[in-house]
Design a protein around this motif. Structure first.
Motif, mmCIF file in Angstrom:
data_model
loop_
_atom_site.group_PDB
_atom_site.id
_atom_site.type_symbol
_atom_site.label_atom_id
_atom_site.label_comp_id
_atom_site.label_asym_id
_atom_site.label_seq_id
_atom_site.Cartn_x
_atom_site.Cartn_y
_atom_site.Cartn_z
ATOM 1 N N PRO A 46 -7.898 9.521 7.834
ATOM 2 C CA PRO A 46 -6.548 8.964 8.014
ATOM 3 C C PRO A 46 -6.514 7.443 8.115
ATOM 4 C CG PRO A 46 -6.842 10.904 9.383
ATOM 5 C CD PRO A 46 -8.178 10.598 8.793
ATOM 6 N N ASN A 47 -7.561 6.832 8.683
ATOM 7 C CA ASN A 47 -7.525 5.374 8.854
ATOM 8 C C ASN A 47 -7.624 4.619 7.535
ATOM 9 O OD1 ASN A 47 -10.205 6.193 8.543
ATOM 10 N ND2 ASN A 47 -10.993 4.428 9.639
ATOM 11 N N TRP A 67 -6.477 12.614 -6.753
ATOM 12 C CA TRP A 67 -5.292 12.840 -5.910
ATOM 13 C C TRP A 67 -4.292 13.715 -6.650
ATOM 14 C CZ3 TRP A 67 -2.849 13.597 -1.789
ATOM 15 C CH2 TRP A 67 -1.469 13.416 -1.663
ATOM 16 N N ASP A 116 -3.893 17.354 0.553
ATOM 17 C CA ASP A 116 -3.303 16.638 1.697
ATOM 18 C C ASP A 116 -3.687 15.172 1.686
ATOM 19 O OD1 ASP A 116 -2.150 18.974 2.658
ATOM 20 O OD2 ASP A 116 -3.975 19.534 3.753
ATOM 21 N N ALA A 117 -4.822 14.839 1.053
ATOM 22 C CA ALA A 117 -5.292 13.459 0.981
ATOM 23 C C ALA A 117 -6.198 13.324 -0.232
ATOM 24 C CB ALA A 117 -6.036 13.083 2.251
ATOM 25 N N GLU A 159 -0.728 15.342 -5.437
ATOM 26 C CA GLU A 159 0.204 15.395 -4.306
ATOM 27 C C GLU A 159 0.711 16.799 -4.010
ATOM 28 O OE1 GLU A 159 4.007 14.068 -7.095
ATOM 29 O OE2 GLU A 159 3.346 12.786 -5.444
ATOM 30 N N TYR A 215 -5.837 5.855 4.770
ATOM 31 C CA TYR A 215 -4.682 6.299 3.977
ATOM 32 C C TYR A 215 -3.927 5.104 3.398
ATOM 33 C CZ TYR A 215 -4.989 11.188 5.504
ATOM 34 O OH TYR A 215 -5.386 12.475 5.716
ATOM 35 N N ALA A 249 -3.557 4.387 -0.437
ATOM 36 C CA ALA A 249 -2.193 4.588 -0.955
ATOM 37 C C ALA A 249 -1.751 3.392 -1.783
ATOM 38 C CB ALA A 249 -1.231 4.832 0.196
#
Length: 354
Positions: free
Chosen positions: A332-333, A277, A283-284, A279, A335, A339
């Motif tokens: 996205p599901n 990752w 983007d992800a 930032e 994230y 995170a």
């Protein structure tokens, strides 16, 4: 003709090789029939203007002869060339139509083929035994049958045409010369177009036979098909070895990427997924390495060696392993779950620095 053991249809590769050698389905009878019929129809369409032109040129020719006070060979030849020039355009048109019809008939049969193989010298062509065999080959008898059929057809067509016009021929003595010429041409045209149409039908049948004959000659044995498949697809053992090398190479590259990981999510023993990752650039988070069992152990060992945090989260590890491809960002599901892991890693790093 195909041998008894040649039971398989020709493969596309064998067909292409035959085409490169000039082995294509081709009927010379069909090409000749199309040319003949095209010329007949062209002459019929141009007959009236051609006759008018000839009549005018002939009248002008004899008129000029009458005006010659001292005719010589050169002057008479010049007058004849001028008079016959009127039909020159007809000859050119007919010749052009014949060329176009011939080219079109061949292109419709086998398309465009450019090869010099049929023109190469071969000693077998001088073999008298092969020549003797060809005399009694099936093709010779087929060609003989075609010629006999054509001869019979033209006789029948001529007889039927003359029989149906006998009443008109009886009135020839009462017809002017122009009418006789027109009548004669009509009879000849009737015979010609019927015979031309018949030749086209024979040509189509001959093309079908030539196509079937070529398919028979190109047939393959089961072993030939297998050998060709091995050549095109490669030896199964060699393909398996190549796949192993590719997998080993991909695995080495994957292991080389582990030191860049931000965190390694584990199962803790069955799965290991390395996430990177940044930032600023990403983007992800991206999955840069993943594996199960022994591969997972190797990923964990490299992570420990390079002080990459290991986070035990069996549900997340299993989901990442099954749903995210190597080198792809997480969906996205996931994230929120990822995170939390990365936030915990950053918090852990700040504690270590402090």
């Amino acid at each position: 003709m195909a041998k008894p053991e040649q039971t398989e249809k020709a493969t596309p590769k064998r067909r292409n090789e035959a085409r490169e050698r000039g082995q294509v389905p081709r009927s010379t009878d069909l090409a000749g029939a199309v040319i003949f019929l095209a010329v007949v129809l062209t002459l019929h369409a141009l007959f009236a203007p051609m006759m008018n032109g000839l009549t005018g040129e002939a009248a002008a020719y004899f008129s000029r002869i009458a005006q010659q006070h001292d005719p010589t060979y050169q002057s008479m030849l010049s007058l004849f060339v001028q008079a016959s020039g009127g039909i020159g355009w007809v000859v050119l048109i007919v010749f052009g139509i014949a060329i176009v019809a011939g080219i079109g008939a061949n292109l419709m049969q086998f398309g465009f083929v450019l090869t010099t193989v049929p023109f190469k010298w071969s000693f077998s062509k001088l073999n008298p035994i092969n020549g003797f065999k060809n005399i009694f080959s099936k093709r010779i008898f087929v060609n003989l049958a075609k010629q006999l059929i054509k001869l019979s057809a033209v006789v029948i067509i001529i007889y039927s045409t003359l029989s149906s016009n006998m009443g008109i021929f009886a009135q020839v003595g009462q017809t002017d010369p122009a009418g006789v010429i027109s009548l004669t041409f009509d009879v000849i045209f009737t015979v010609a177009w019927k015979f031309g149409l018949f030749l086209v039908v024979i040509g189509l049948l001959d093309y079908a036979y030539e196509r079937w004959q070529l398919e028979e000659n190109l047939k393959m044995t089961k072993q030939e098909v297998k050998d060709e498949w091995k050549q095109s697809e490669g030896n199964p053992e060699a393909k398996a070895a190549l796949k192993r090398r590719q997998r080993d190479f991909a695995r080495r590259r994957m292991m080389q990427a582990v030191p860049r990981a931000t965190v390694v999510v584990t199962n803790p023993t069955h799965y290991a997924i390395a996430l990177e990752w940044d930032e600023i650039k990403m983007d992800a988070p991206v999955v840069i390495a993943k594996g199960a069992d022994l591969v997972a152990k190797r990923i964990r060992d490299i992570a420990i060696e390079h002080h990459i945090p290991l986070m035990e989260n069996p549900p997340l590890a299993r989901t990442l392993y099954e749903r995210v491809e190597l080198g792809h960002p997480i969906p996205p599901n996931l994230y929120a779950a990822v995170a939390q892991v990365i936030a915990f890693v950053y918090k852990l790093k700040r504690k270590i620095i402090a």
